[in-house]
Write a protein that holds these residues in place. Structure first.
Motif, PDB file in Angstrom:
ATOM      1  N   ARG A 147     -14.619  58.242  -7.609  1.00 23.93           N
ATOM      2  CA  ARG A 147     -13.370  59.399  -8.064  1.00 23.93           C
ATOM      3  C   ARG A 147     -13.646  60.351  -7.773  1.00 23.93           C
ATOM      4  O   ARG A 147     -12.617  61.363  -6.743  1.00 23.93           O
ATOM      5  CB  ARG A 147     -13.922  59.945  -9.511  1.00 23.93           C
ATOM      6  CG  ARG A 147     -13.156  61.137  -9.953  1.00 23.93           C
ATOM      7  CD  ARG A 147     -13.033  61.570 -11.611  1.00 23.93           C
ATOM      8  NE  ARG A 147     -14.812  61.790 -11.402  1.00 23.93           N
ATOM      9  CZ  ARG A 147     -15.123  62.826 -11.371  1.00 23.93           C
ATOM     10  NH1 ARG A 147     -14.381  63.873 -10.414  1.00 23.93           N
ATOM     11  NH2 ARG A 147     -17.075  63.042 -11.414  1.00 23.93           N
ATOM     12  N   GLN A 148     -14.981  60.878  -7.020  1.00 23.51           N
ATOM     13  CA  GLN A 148     -15.250  62.045  -6.060  1.00 23.51           C
ATOM     14  C   GLN A 148     -14.926  61.735  -4.660  1.00 23.51           C
ATOM     15  O   GLN A 148     -14.524  62.293  -4.227  1.00 23.51           O
ATOM     16  CB  GLN A 148     -16.991  62.165  -5.986  1.00 23.51           C
ATOM     17  CG  GLN A 148     -17.704  62.474  -7.252  1.00 23.51           C
ATOM     18  CD  GLN A 148     -18.879  63.050  -7.627  1.00 23.51           C
ATOM     19  OE1 GLN A 148     -19.511  61.525  -6.750  1.00 23.51           O
ATOM     20  NE2 GLN A 148     -19.997  63.805  -7.777  1.00 23.51           N
ATOM     21  N   GLU A 151     -10.985  62.241  -4.960  1.00 28.23           N
ATOM     22  CA  GLU A 151     -10.620  63.632  -4.302  1.00 28.23           C
ATOM     23  C   GLU A 151     -10.333  63.893  -3.135  1.00 28.23           C
ATOM     24  O   GLU A 151      -9.776  65.456  -2.895  1.00 28.23           O
ATOM     25  CB  GLU A 151     -11.577  64.618  -5.689  1.00 28.23           C
ATOM     26  CG  GLU A 151     -11.145  64.320  -6.622  1.00 28.23           C
ATOM     27  CD  GLU A 151     -12.817  64.769  -7.607  1.00 28.23           C
ATOM     28  OE1 GLU A 151     -13.640  65.370  -7.247  1.00 28.23           O
ATOM     29  OE2 GLU A 151     -12.299  64.886  -9.351  1.00 28.23           O
ATOM     30  N   ARG A 152     -11.213  63.666  -2.386  1.00 26.05           N
ATOM     31  CA  ARG A 152     -11.385  64.390  -0.813  1.00 26.05           C
ATOM     32  C   ARG A 152     -10.885  63.386  -0.387  1.00 26.05           C
ATOM     33  O   ARG A 152     -10.265  64.006   1.430  1.00 26.05           O
ATOM     34  CB  ARG A 152     -13.784  64.260  -0.642  1.00 26.05           C
ATOM     35  CG  ARG A 152     -14.223  65.370  -1.469  1.00 26.05           C
ATOM     36  CD  ARG A 152     -15.499  64.480  -1.116  1.00 26.05           C
ATOM     37  NE  ARG A 152     -16.222  65.517  -1.926  1.00 26.05           N
ATOM     38  CZ  ARG A 152     -16.503  66.304  -2.853  1.00 26.05           C
ATOM     39  NH1 ARG A 152     -16.333  64.556  -3.160  1.00 26.05           N
ATOM     40  NH2 ARG A 152     -17.767  66.473  -3.718  1.00 26.05           N
TER      41      ARG A 152
END
Length: 279
Positions: A147-148, A151-152
Motif C-alpha cells: 500500500r505504501q 502511494e508513492r
C-alpha cells in the motif's frame, strides 16, 4: 535496516561528533576496520592448484588489504556529509558498511532510522523485470508494504520520466534511464538516512539539476545524507559537513570548503574548472 540497527565486530571507542551539533545521532561509526583477504594467485582456490603445489601456510596464499583502518565518526540527523578521497581510499567500502551490506572486521556501526542506498546504477534491480516491477521490489526491500509503495508509485514514475519504458524490461534501459529510476526509487521511500555513491555523475545536466533539487528537498525535511563524489563543486554546494579518506584512514573532517581545499592540495592539483568536477 530496522529503525535502530547495529553492525558490530568487536567494540571500539566512541568518537566525538562535530562540535556545536545538539541533534541526536543518525549514524555512529566506532573504530571500524574492514580487511579484505584475497588470493595472491587467482588459481589458489582451485583443487588442481592445491594438489599440484606443495602445502603452504595460509599467509603465503592470501594477502590482506586493509580497506578501512579505525574509522570513527558520529553523524547527526539532518547532516549532509560529503565523502571525498582518491580511488581506493575506502569511500565505497564505508558506504557499504553503513548500509549493512559489508560487516566490519572490527568496531561497530549503529544506524538510527530507515536507510536507503544508491551505491551503483541498477544495484538490486532485476533486468528481466519491468521498471514498474522493480519499483515494487525496491520498495519492499526498503521495508515498505504494498500500500505504501502504491502511494508513492506515481511520484516515482513522474520523477523518473521514463514514459512507456516504465513497463519494459530494465535490460532494455540505457545507463541514464537506470540512473533516473534508481535515484527516484531511493529518494522517494522517505529514508531517514540516504547513501549516494557517485550516482550523480552518471546523468546528464537535466538529471543532475533534478537530483540536486530532490536532495535539497530531503535536506529541508532534515534527512541525513552521505554523498560520495569526486566532484568537489557538488560537495561544496550540497554538503554542510565533509570527511576526507585516504588509504582507509580518516584524514580530516570539517567544513566542506576547508576539507576539499586540503584534499586538493594533497593531490597536488589546482582548483580549475576540471578539478572541481572530477578530482
Amino acid at each position: 535496516m530496522s529503525a535502530s540497527e547495529t553492525v558490530t565486530a568487536g567494540r571500539g571507542p566512541a568518537a566525538p561528533g562535530p562540535p556545536g551539533r545538539g541533534r541526536p545521532w543518525a549514524v555512529q561509526v566506532r573504530d571500524v576496520h574492514i580487511t579484505y583477504r584475497v588470493p595472491r594467485d587467482p588459481r589458489a582456490n582451485t583443487l588442481r592448484y592445491r594438489l599440484t603445489r606443495p602445502a603452504r601456510r595460509r599467509s603465503e596464499l592470501v594477502r590482506e588489504i586493509k580497506a578501512l583502518r579505525g574509522i570513527s565518526m558520529d553523524v547527526a540527523h539532518g547532516t549532509v556529509l560529503g565523502v571525498v578521497g582518491a580511488n581506493g581510499a575506502g569511500k565505497s567500502t564505508l558506504m557499504r558498511a553503513v548500509a549493512g551490506i559489508l560487516p566490519p572486521s572490527g568496531g561497530e556501526i549503529e544506524v538510527h532510522g530507515r536507510i536507503s542506498t544508491l551505491l551503483a546504477l541498477g544495484v538490486g534491480f532485476n533486468g528481466n523485470l519491468s521498471g514498474r516491477e522493480n519499483v515494487v521490489l525496491g520498495g519492499l526491500a526498503a521495508g515498505l508494504n504494498r500500500r505504501q509503495i502504491a502511494e508513492r508509485y506515481e511520484q516515482i514514475a513522474a520523477w523518473a520520466d521514463l514514459g512507456d519504458f516504465i513497463d519494459m524490461p530494465m535490460k532494455t534501459y540505457s545507463s541514464g534511464m537506470y540512473g533516473r529510476l534508481a535515484f527516484a526509487v531511493s529518494t522517494h521511500m522517505e529514508p531517514d538516512v540516504l547513501l549516494i555513491d557517485e550516482a550523480l555523475s552518471a546523468g546528464d545536466a537535466k538529471f543532475k539539476r533534478k537530483s540536486y533539487d530532490k536532495i535539497r528537498e530531503l535536506v529541508d525535511q532534515a534527512r541525513t545524507i552521505f554523498l560520495v563524489s569526486h566532484a568537489v563543486g557538488t560537495i561544496r554546494d550540497l554538503c554542510d559537513d565533509c570527511v576526507w579518506l585516504h588509504r582507509g584512514r580518516l584524514m580530516m573532517r570539517g567544513d566542506p570548503q576547508q576539507v576539499t581545499a586540503a584534499y586538493i592540495r594533497f593531490q597536488e592539483v589546482g582548483e580549475d574548472a576540471v578539478v572541481l568536477e572530477d578530482v
